[in-house]
Design a protein around this motif. Structure first.
Motif, PDB file in Angstrom:
ATOM      1  N   SER A   1      41.823  47.545  37.479  1.00 24.02           N
ATOM      2  CA  SER A   1      41.532  46.229  38.057  1.00 24.02           C
ATOM      3  C   SER A   1      40.060  46.114  38.399  1.00 24.02           C
ATOM      4  CB  SER A   1      42.385  46.005  39.313  1.00 24.02           C
ATOM      5  OG  SER A   1      43.761  45.980  39.002  1.00 24.02           O
ATOM      6  N   ARG A   2      39.497  47.183  38.929  1.00 26.47           N
ATOM      7  CA  ARG A   2      38.074  47.174  39.274  1.00 26.47           C
ATOM      8  C   ARG A   2      37.215  47.019  38.013  1.00 26.47           C
ATOM      9  NH1 ARG A   2      35.514  48.330  43.886  1.00 26.47           N
ATOM     10  NH2 ARG A   2      33.295  48.809  43.742  1.00 26.47           N
ATOM     11  N   SER A   3      37.632  47.694  36.959  1.00 25.40           N
ATOM     12  CA  SER A   3      36.898  47.577  35.698  1.00 25.40           C
ATOM     13  C   SER A   3      36.952  46.148  35.165  1.00 25.40           C
ATOM     14  CB  SER A   3      37.481  48.545  34.663  1.00 25.40           C
ATOM     15  OG  SER A   3      37.305  49.888  35.063  1.00 25.40           O
ATOM     16  N   LEU A   4      38.136  45.526  35.269  1.00 22.13           N
ATOM     17  CA  LEU A   4      38.270  44.139  34.823  1.00 22.13           C
ATOM     18  C   LEU A   4      37.394  43.213  35.655  1.00 22.13           C
ATOM     19  CD1 LEU A   4      39.541  41.919  33.131  1.00 22.13           C
ATOM     20  CD2 LEU A   4      41.483  41.899  34.712  1.00 22.13           C
ATOM     21  N   LEU A   5      37.387  43.410  36.965  1.00 24.30           N
ATOM     22  CA  LEU A   5      36.555  42.584  37.835  1.00 24.30           C
ATOM     23  C   LEU A   5      35.074  42.720  37.462  1.00 24.30           C
ATOM     24  CD1 LEU A   5      38.302  43.271  41.258  1.00 24.30           C
ATOM     25  CD2 LEU A   5      38.107  41.046  40.157  1.00 24.30           C
ATOM     26  N   GLU A   6      34.642  43.921  37.158  1.00 25.32           N
ATOM     27  CA  GLU A   6      33.246  44.140  36.782  1.00 25.32           C
ATOM     28  C   GLU A   6      32.929  43.439  35.461  1.00 25.32           C
ATOM     29  OE1 GLU A   6      33.149  48.365  36.859  1.00 25.32           O
ATOM     30  OE2 GLU A   6      32.652  48.491  39.000  1.00 25.32           O
TER      31      GLU A   6
ATOM     32  N   HIS B   1      32.140  40.157  46.092  1.00 27.93           N
ATOM     33  CA  HIS B   1      32.700  40.328  47.434  1.00 27.93           C
ATOM     34  C   HIS B   1      34.006  41.120  47.379  1.00 27.93           C
ATOM     35  CE1 HIS B   1      33.347  39.366  51.660  1.00 27.93           C
ATOM     36  NE2 HIS B   1      34.573  38.950  51.356  1.00 27.93           N
ATOM     37  N   ILE B   2      34.847  40.836  46.402  1.00 26.59           N
ATOM     38  CA  ILE B   2      36.103  41.575  46.254  1.00 26.59           C
ATOM     39  C   ILE B   2      35.823  43.044  45.941  1.00 26.59           C
ATOM     40  CG2 ILE B   2      38.201  41.818  44.863  1.00 26.59           C
ATOM     41  CD1 ILE B   2      38.152  38.790  44.446  1.00 26.59           C
ATOM     42  N   LEU B   3      34.873  43.288  45.050  1.00 25.26           N
ATOM     43  CA  LEU B   3      34.517  44.667  44.709  1.00 25.26           C
ATOM     44  C   LEU B   3      34.017  45.426  45.936  1.00 25.26           C
ATOM     45  CD1 LEU B   3      32.759  44.021  41.282  1.00 25.26           C
ATOM     46  CD2 LEU B   3      34.869  45.327  41.640  1.00 25.26           C
TER      47      LEU B   3
ATOM     48  N   VAL C   1      43.096  46.488  45.575  1.00 26.38           N
ATOM     49  CA  VAL C   1      43.312  45.236  44.859  1.00 26.38           C
ATOM     50  C   VAL C   1      43.771  45.552  43.438  1.00 26.38           C
ATOM     51  CG1 VAL C   1      42.224  43.192  43.864  1.00 26.38           C
ATOM     52  CG2 VAL C   1      41.682  43.864  46.197  1.00 26.38           C
ATOM     53  N   GLN C   2      44.861  44.897  43.028  1.00 28.29           N
ATOM     54  CA  GLN C   2      45.349  45.019  41.664  1.00 28.29           C
ATOM     55  C   GLN C   2      45.394  43.632  41.032  1.00 28.29           C
ATOM     56  OE1 GLN C   2      48.861  47.730  43.114  1.00 28.29           O
ATOM     57  NE2 GLN C   2      48.746  47.947  40.875  1.00 28.29           N
ATOM     58  N   VAL C   3      45.010  43.574  39.783  1.00 33.70           N
ATOM     59  CA  VAL C   3      45.015  42.311  39.049  1.00 33.70           C
ATOM     60  C   VAL C   3      46.248  42.273  38.155  1.00 33.70           C
ATOM     61  CG1 VAL C   3      43.807  40.859  37.382  1.00 33.70           C
ATOM     62  CG2 VAL C   3      42.502  42.168  39.088  1.00 33.70           C
TER      63      VAL C   3
ATOM     64  N   ALA D   1      51.235  45.302  37.499  1.00 30.48           N
ATOM     65  CA  ALA D   1      49.821  44.928  37.562  1.00 30.48           C
ATOM     66  C   ALA D   1      48.955  46.088  37.069  1.00 30.48           C
ATOM     67  CB  ALA D   1      49.436  44.561  38.994  1.00 30.48           C
ATOM     68  N   LEU D   2      47.692  45.789  36.800  1.00 31.20           N
ATOM     69  CA  LEU D   2      46.752  46.843  36.431  1.00 31.20           C
ATOM     70  C   LEU D   2      46.572  47.802  37.603  1.00 31.20           C
ATOM     71  CD1 LEU D   2      43.960  44.732  34.670  1.00 31.20           C
ATOM     72  CD2 LEU D   2      45.863  45.961  33.593  1.00 31.20           C
ATOM     73  N   THR D   3      46.266  49.052  37.326  1.00 29.30           N
ATOM     74  CA  THR D   3      45.992  50.003  38.394  1.00 29.30           C
ATOM     75  C   THR D   3      44.748  49.560  39.151  1.00 29.30           C
ATOM     76  OG1 THR D   3      44.537  51.396  37.054  1.00 29.30           O
ATOM     77  CG2 THR D   3      46.925  51.880  36.979  1.00 29.30           C
ATOM     78  N   PRO D   4      44.545  50.047  40.374  1.00 27.69           N
ATOM     79  CA  PRO D   4      43.323  49.679  41.109  1.00 27.69           C
ATOM     80  C   PRO D   4      42.055  49.995  40.322  1.00 27.69           C
ATOM     81  CG  PRO D   4      44.895  50.689  42.593  1.00 27.69           C
ATOM     82  CD  PRO D   4      45.464  50.838  41.209  1.00 27.69           C
ATOM     83  N   GLU D   5      42.062  51.118  39.614  1.00 30.24           N
ATOM     84  CA  GLU D   5      40.880  51.507  38.836  1.00 30.24           C
ATOM     85  C   GLU D   5      40.653  50.539  37.667  1.00 30.24           C
ATOM     86  OE1 GLU D   5      42.412  54.643  41.252  1.00 30.24           O
ATOM     87  OE2 GLU D   5      43.409  53.558  39.613  1.00 30.24           O
TER      88      GLU D   5
END
Length: 281
Positions: free
Chosen positions: A270-275, A192-194, A204-206, A264-268
């Protein structure tokens, strides 16, 4: 505490009665029908979604001030809607102490959120929100839980209604690794966040767990900018919250948020981490 910081205690989990909201909704519906509009025809005229119009008319959603002003003009309501609006109380499902912030949130052109406790409300799935409200102490009744979840999900219409608002979220990595509600639920939550971050205006940044110290350790931060370029802040605690209008305090919170974004991690990334986290669950 100064006059520019409004602190309010959340002494009860009970939301305010929604009778006044139902009264406003009924009045609005009557004027809309008098003008000969269906909800689908009317919604573009006030620049809101038909679902939002429906929620307001059913007394389930607090009408933003700008909505009332546009409705008055489109429906030629003789000031009647503005009159009823003065007596409207917060909707069922949103606590009274959240009212001022939620109303500004409806109009914000920039909305910044740092969260270190759970996934921010605007990004929660229904199942995730339900899990959080079921864990409240003291326990909520089933009707209270339903009202709280409904109100939280309805706030997410901001993404569709505010496509030009800059949404920035910073979330601690440990929040995403915690199996809130179980692994399957968290996998759906990360999906859902992705999905929510696909539009260019939602970021979103992690904050990685490897970052041992940063300026956000004192707690969550919320900042927003109005169409008049005024900034406000909102800080939430266990049993009390602060609505902040003091420019000096807001400036400090801005500096902290800017530092958090840089750490924080960059948005890109962060997206990789979420995946990756989704794949692990």
């Amino acid at each position: 505490m100064t006059d520019s910081t409004i602190s309010v205690e959340n002494t009860s989990n009970e939301p305010e009665p929604s009778d006044s909201l139902k009264a406003f909704g009924a009045a609005h519906k009557a004027f809309r029908k008098r003008a000969g509009y269906t909800q689908e025809e009317y919604a573009p005229l006030v620049r809101y979604q038909p679902s939002t119009v429906a929620s307001i008319e059913q007394g389930r959603r607090f009408p933003p001030r700008v909505f009332v002003e546009r409705a008055e003009e489109v429906l030629d309501a003789f000031g009647a809607l503005k009159g009823v609006y003065k007596h409207v109380s917060r909707e069922k499902g949103l606590a009274s102490w959240f009212r001022q912030w939620a109303e500004l949130e409806e109009q914000a052109i920039s909305l910044y959120t740092y969260e270190n406790r759970f996934v921010p409300g605007l990004l929660q799935t229904e199942a995730y929100a339900l899990t959080l409200f079921q864990a409240r102490v003291p326990l909520l009744t089933e009707s209270e839980i339903e009202a709280q979840v409904t109100a939280r999900l309805e706030r997410q219409s901001l993404f569709a209604e505010r496509p030009h608002t800059a949404f920035s979220f910073i979330v601690e990595e440990h929040v995403l690794r915690r199996p809130t509600g179980g692994e399957e639920l968290m996998r759906a939550q990360i999906d859902h966040i992705l999905e929510a971050t696909e539009p260019r205006n939602v970021e979103v940044q992690v904050m990685p767990m490897s970052r041992g110290f940063h300026p956000g350790l004192n707690g969550p931060i919320r900042l927003l900018e109005t169409p008049d370029n005024e900034w406000f802040a909102y800080l939430e605690g266990q049993e009390s919250s602060q609505f902040i209008v003091n420019p000096k305090t807001i400036s400090v919170l801005h500096m902290r948020y800017a530092k958090l974004r840089s750490q924080a991690l960059t948005p890109e990334d962060s997206r990789s981490l979420l995946e990756r986290l989704r794949g692990v669950l």
